[in-house]
Motif scaffolding. Sequence first.
Motif, PDB file in Angstrom:
ATOM      1  N   TYR A  52       0.806  -1.228   0.000  1.00  0.00           N
ATOM      2  CA  TYR A  52       0.000   0.000   0.000  1.00  0.00           C
ATOM      3  C   TYR A  52       0.833   1.269   0.000  1.00  0.00           C
ATOM      4  N   ASP A  53       2.047   1.217   0.558  1.00  0.00           N
ATOM      5  CA  ASP A  53       2.895   2.417   0.492  1.00  0.00           C
ATOM      6  C   ASP A  53       4.167   2.183  -0.321  1.00  0.00           C
ATOM      7  N   ASN A  54       4.227   1.028  -1.012  1.00  0.00           N
ATOM      8  CA  ASN A  54       5.328   0.738  -1.931  1.00  0.00           C
ATOM      9  C   ASN A  54       6.692   0.856  -1.241  1.00  0.00           C
ATOM     10  N   THR A  55       6.871   0.105  -0.146  1.00  0.00           N
ATOM     11  CA  THR A  55       8.122   0.190   0.610  1.00  0.00           C
ATOM     12  C   THR A  55       8.696  -1.194   0.911  1.00  0.00           C
ATOM     13  N   LEU A  56      10.020  -1.211   1.166  1.00  0.00           N
ATOM     14  CA  LEU A  56      10.684  -2.344   1.796  1.00  0.00           C
ATOM     15  C   LEU A  56      10.976  -1.932   3.231  1.00  0.00           C
ATOM     16  N   ASN A  57      10.909  -2.895   4.166  1.00  0.00           N
ATOM     17  CA  ASN A  57      11.008  -2.564   5.583  1.00  0.00           C
ATOM     18  C   ASN A  57      11.843  -3.578   6.352  1.00  0.00           C
ATOM     19  N   VAL A  58      12.545  -3.053   7.352  1.00  0.00           N
ATOM     20  CA  VAL A  58      13.246  -3.883   8.334  1.00  0.00           C
ATOM     21  C   VAL A  58      12.956  -3.276   9.699  1.00  0.00           C
ATOM     22  N   VAL A  59      12.639  -4.128  10.690  1.00  0.00           N
ATOM     23  CA  VAL A  59      12.287  -3.640  12.021  1.00  0.00           C
ATOM     24  C   VAL A  59      13.098  -4.377  13.078  1.00  0.00           C
ATOM     25  N   LYS A  60      13.611  -3.627  14.063  1.00  0.00           N
ATOM     26  CA  LYS A  60      14.233  -4.228  15.246  1.00  0.00           C
ATOM     27  C   LYS A  60      13.501  -3.720  16.482  1.00  0.00           C
ATOM     28  N   LEU A  61      13.015  -4.664  17.303  1.00  0.00           N
ATOM     29  CA  LEU A  61      12.378  -4.308  18.567  1.00  0.00           C
ATOM     30  C   LEU A  61      13.452  -4.249  19.645  1.00  0.00           C
ATOM     31  N   ILE A  62      13.769  -3.056  20.097  1.00  0.00           N
ATOM     32  CA  ILE A  62      14.853  -2.848  21.063  1.00  0.00           C
ATOM     33  C   ILE A  62      14.365  -3.045  22.492  1.00  0.00           C
ATOM     34  N   ALA A  63      13.168  -2.563  22.798  1.00  0.00           N
ATOM     35  CA  ALA A  63      12.627  -2.699  24.158  1.00  0.00           C
ATOM     36  C   ALA A  63      11.115  -2.613  24.114  1.00  0.00           C
ATOM     37  N   LYS A  64      10.484  -3.126  25.179  1.00  0.00           N
ATOM     38  CA  LYS A  64       9.034  -3.132  25.291  1.00  0.00           C
ATOM     39  C   LYS A  64       8.684  -2.901  26.754  1.00  0.00           C
ATOM     40  N   SER A  65       7.770  -1.951  27.036  1.00  0.00           N
ATOM     41  CA  SER A  65       7.491  -1.621  28.432  1.00  0.00           C
ATOM     42  C   SER A  65       6.064  -1.117  28.598  1.00  0.00           C
ATOM     43  N   GLN A  66       5.616  -1.107  29.852  1.00  0.00           N
ATOM     44  CA  GLN A  66       4.321  -0.523  30.210  1.00  0.00           C
ATOM     45  C   GLN A  66       4.561   0.878  30.752  1.00  0.00           C
ATOM     46  N   GLN A  67       3.961   1.867  30.113  1.00  0.00           N
ATOM     47  CA  GLN A  67       4.124   3.253  30.533  1.00  0.00           C
ATOM     48  C   GLN A  67       2.772   3.958  30.453  1.00  0.00           C
ATOM     49  N   PRO A  68       2.597   5.050  31.217  1.00  0.00           N
ATOM     50  CA  PRO A  68       1.324   5.790  31.150  1.00  0.00           C
ATOM     51  C   PRO A  68       1.178   6.523  29.824  1.00  0.00           C
ATOM     52  N   ALA A 113      13.492   0.349  16.178  1.00  0.00           N
ATOM     53  CA  ALA A 113      14.194   0.992  15.061  1.00  0.00           C
ATOM     54  C   ALA A 113      13.578   0.481  13.772  1.00  0.00           C
ATOM     55  N   VAL A 114      13.148   1.398  12.918  1.00  0.00           N
ATOM     56  CA  VAL A 114      12.458   1.026  11.678  1.00  0.00           C
ATOM     57  C   VAL A 114      13.216   1.583  10.481  1.00  0.00           C
ATOM     58  N   VAL A 115      13.545   0.704   9.556  1.00  0.00           N
ATOM     59  CA  VAL A 115      14.103   1.137   8.275  1.00  0.00           C
ATOM     60  C   VAL A 115      13.001   0.930   7.239  1.00  0.00           C
ATOM     61  N   LYS A 116      12.390   2.020   6.813  1.00  0.00           N
ATOM     62  CA  LYS A 116      11.309   1.983   5.809  1.00  0.00           C
ATOM     63  C   LYS A 116      11.755   2.799   4.621  1.00  0.00           C
ATOM     64  N   HIS A 117      11.819   2.181   3.476  1.00  0.00           N
ATOM     65  CA  HIS A 117      12.352   2.861   2.293  1.00  0.00           C
ATOM     66  C   HIS A 117      11.446   2.603   1.098  1.00  0.00           C
ATOM     67  N   THR A 118      11.056   3.676   0.426  1.00  0.00           N
ATOM     68  CA  THR A 118      10.234   3.543  -0.778  1.00  0.00           C
ATOM     69  C   THR A 118      11.012   2.807  -1.861  1.00  0.00           C
ATOM     70  N   ILE A 119      10.312   1.952  -2.576  1.00  0.00           N
ATOM     71  CA  ILE A 119      10.940   1.231  -3.692  1.00  0.00           C
ATOM     72  C   ILE A 119      11.009   2.198  -4.869  1.00  0.00           C
ATOM     73  N   ASP A 120      12.038   3.010  -4.858  1.00  0.00           N
ATOM     74  CA  ASP A 120      12.170   4.096  -5.834  1.00  0.00           C
ATOM     75  C   ASP A 120      12.774   3.611  -7.142  1.00  0.00           C
ATOM     76  N   PHE A 121      12.456   4.340  -8.196  1.00  0.00           N
ATOM     77  CA  PHE A 121      13.120   4.123  -9.484  1.00  0.00           C
ATOM     78  C   PHE A 121      14.413   4.937  -9.518  1.00  0.00           C
ATOM     79  N   SER A 122      15.338   4.502 -10.310  1.00  0.00           N
ATOM     80  CA  SER A 122      16.618   5.207 -10.445  1.00  0.00           C
ATOM     81  C   SER A 122      16.494   6.331 -11.464  1.00  0.00           C
TER      82      SER A 122
END
Length: 714
Positions: free
Chosen positions: A343-359, A467-476
Motif C-alpha cells: 500500500y505504500d510501496n516500501t521495503l522494511n526492516v524492524v528491530k524491537l529494542i525494548a518493550k514496556s508498560q508506561q502511562p 528501530a524502523v528502516v522503511k524505504h520507498t521502492i524508488d526508481f533510479s
Amino acid sequence: MAAIGKIRSWGPVLASVIGLALFAFIAEEMFRSCEATSNERRQQVGEVLGKKISVQEFQTLVDEYQEVIKMTQGRDNLSEEELNQVKDQVWQTFVNSTILEAEAEKLGLTVTDEEMQNVLKAGTNPMLAQTPFVNQQTGRFDASQLTKFLADYKKAQESGGNAQMLEQYQRIYNYWKFIEKTLRQQLLAGKYQGLLSQCLFSNPVSAKMAFNAQNEESDILLAAIPYNTIKDGDVQVSDADLKAKYDAEKEQYKQYFESRDIKYVDFQVVASAADRAALMKTMQEARQQLESGMIATEVVRKAQSQIAYIGIPATRGAFPSDIAAKLDSMQVGQVTAPFETAYDNTLNVVKLIAKSQQPDSIQYRQIQVGGATAEAARKTADSIYTALKGGADFETLAKKYGQTGEKQWMTSAMYERVQTIDMDTKTYINTLTTLAAGESKNLEFSQGNIVLQVTDRKAPVTKYDAAVVKHTIDFSKATYSAAYNNFSQYVSENNTLEGLEKNAQKFGYRVQERTDLYNSEHNVVGLRSTREAMKWIFDAKAGEVSPLYECGNNDHLLVIALTKIHPVGYRALDDVKEQVKQQVIRDKKFEKAAAKLAGVKDIAAARQKGATIDSVRQITFSAPVFVQSAGASEPALSGAVAAVKQGAFSPSVVKGNGAAYLFQVLSKKQREGVKFDEKQQAQQLRQQAMQAAGRFMNELYLKADVVDNRYLFF
C-alpha cells in the motif's frame, strides 16, 4: 501677418498632432490602469458579493485554521489531503460569512457583546468544550478561567519575560480569538435561520394533515405494466421528441459552474528490476547491522529511512500499520527480514529494542530556572529541589520565581510522531515518563534548569522502542530518464487528440477520459502537483493539447487534451442527449402501457390486459412506496393512493418511474398505538421548517456572484 497665416494653415495638422498626443497620454494611463487591475486580479483568490480576498489574506486564514488543528490535536503538520480540506473549509467559511453578513446587515441583525457574554456564562456551546478553559472537575467551560487567562496574557505582553512562555500565551490567545470569531458567526447564522423559520408556520390543520400523511396506511391490489416489458425497439424517438423533452425539463440541466471535459494519458514510472535489487541490498545490510548491535540511530540514518529513530518508547498507534502489525508478535532484540508493503510501496526492516508498560497520560508541573550564569541557575534549582524534598509547597515556590506552577497534562500523542528531537527534549520526555506520581527531578540543561514534579499517571499502555528502516521502492535516475524520453517522444510526435489516441498503444500508453472537471478541485485526475495542468485546462481552448507535465510524487508523466467546455448556463442538448432520450423512452413506454390499460375499471380487467398483479401493504403518503415488480421507488403512486377512498378503484393510470399503474384500495387505517398530539406534531413541523430554512445558503450562494480562483494559487 504672413507668419500668422502660415501658422493658421497648419491648424488642422497641429490639431491632429495634439489630438494624437492626448490620445497617447490617455491610452498610456488606461494601459497602466488596466495593468494595475490585471495585477490585482492575478492576486485575488476569489470574490463574493464584490468582496475580494487576496492570496495573502486567504493564506493568513489557512495558517490560522492550521494552528487551531495543530493545537487541538497535538500535531506538528498536516498531510496534503488534510491541508486541502482546510483550504476548502476556509473558503467555504469566507463565502458563507460574507453572504450572511450582507444579509444580516440588510435586516439589522447583529450579535452583541452582551449576547456573547451570555453564551460564555452558560458555557454549554460545544465549541467552548474544545478550549483550554474547561474545569477539570465539572468538565464544563469555566468563564472565570478565560477571564484569568486574558488578564495574565495582557500582563505578560506588557511585562515581557520568558520567550517560551510568551509564545505559549500567544498561541492560546490566537486560538481563543478564533473560537470567539467562530462563535459570533454561529450565533448570527442561528439568528438568520431562526428568522427564516418563522416564515414557515404550523397550524392545527397542517399538523393533522402531516400526522395523517405519516400514519394513515393503505393496503392495495396493484396492477402494473413495467416499462422493462416493452422493448426499446418498439419505441420511436425523433429529434423533435428530444427537443420537446429537453425544453420541458431544461431547468434540471442548468449548470451553475463552468466545467471541462478532457482526455489524458497518465504514465507512472516504477522501479525496474535492477532498482529493486539495489534497494534489497541496502535493506539486507541494514538488517545485518541491526543484528550486530550497531547504534540504531546510525543504521536508520545511513539507510535513509522514512522513519527516524528518536529513542523514545511509543505506543503502537505511532507506527505505520504494517510496522505495528509486526511489533505485536516480535521478541525484544529480534530483527525482521526485509518485507514489502504494497500500500505504500516500501521495503522494511524492524528491530524491537525494548518493550514496556508506561502511562499514556502524565500530569505534571514545573519550575523553569534561569540565572546570570549556568552555575547560578544550577544553585537556584538545587535550592528549589531541596525545598521540595523537605515538603515545601510546589505552587508557592513557583510563584516566588514568577511562575504559576499549575498542573498540566502530557500525552503520548504530543511527542511520539516527531521525526527529530534534541537531547534535552529527549531527556525531558524520558524523565516525565519514568517518574512515579509524587516524585520530583531537577534537570540541568544548557539554557538553565527545570524542576519537574509528576502528580498523576493514567492509562497504562504498552510502548515499543523500535528501530524502523522503511524505504520507498524508488526508481533510479536511469529508469526515469528512459521513461521520460519515451513519453516526451510520444507527446512531441502527437500534438493533436487524434494523434494521441491513434498512437497510444504503439508507445505502450492508454488514453483515458474525464468529464466535468471543475476548477474547485485540488488536482487533475487525482494526481498531486498538477496545479499548472489545472491552470492550463481552464485557459485552453477545445481541441488543444497540453505540454508534458511531470507530477504526482515526481513519478507521473501527464499529457492532456481539452475536448469540451461547458460554460455556466444550460447544458446543450447534445451534452445531455442520452439522459433526455431515456426520459423520452420512458414517456413513450408509459403511453403504450396507458393505452393498453385504457378503459380498465377493475383488477380482473387489468390482468386480462397483461398487467402484473400484486398486493402492496402499508403505503403512506409521506414515504414513497417501492414496487418490487417494477424495481422502482414510486412517490407518485403513494400520492395517488392517498387520494382514493377505501374500496375505490384508481380513476386514471398512474405514471411511475418504473411502470404504469392501476390499483384498488382494499383498506385504509391508522397505525396502531399512535395518537394525534397537536403540540408534538406542530413541534415536529417547526423542526422541519428549521431544516428547510437551513438550506437558505444554497440559494444565496447562487446569487452572490462567487468567483473562485483558488486553482490559480493552491
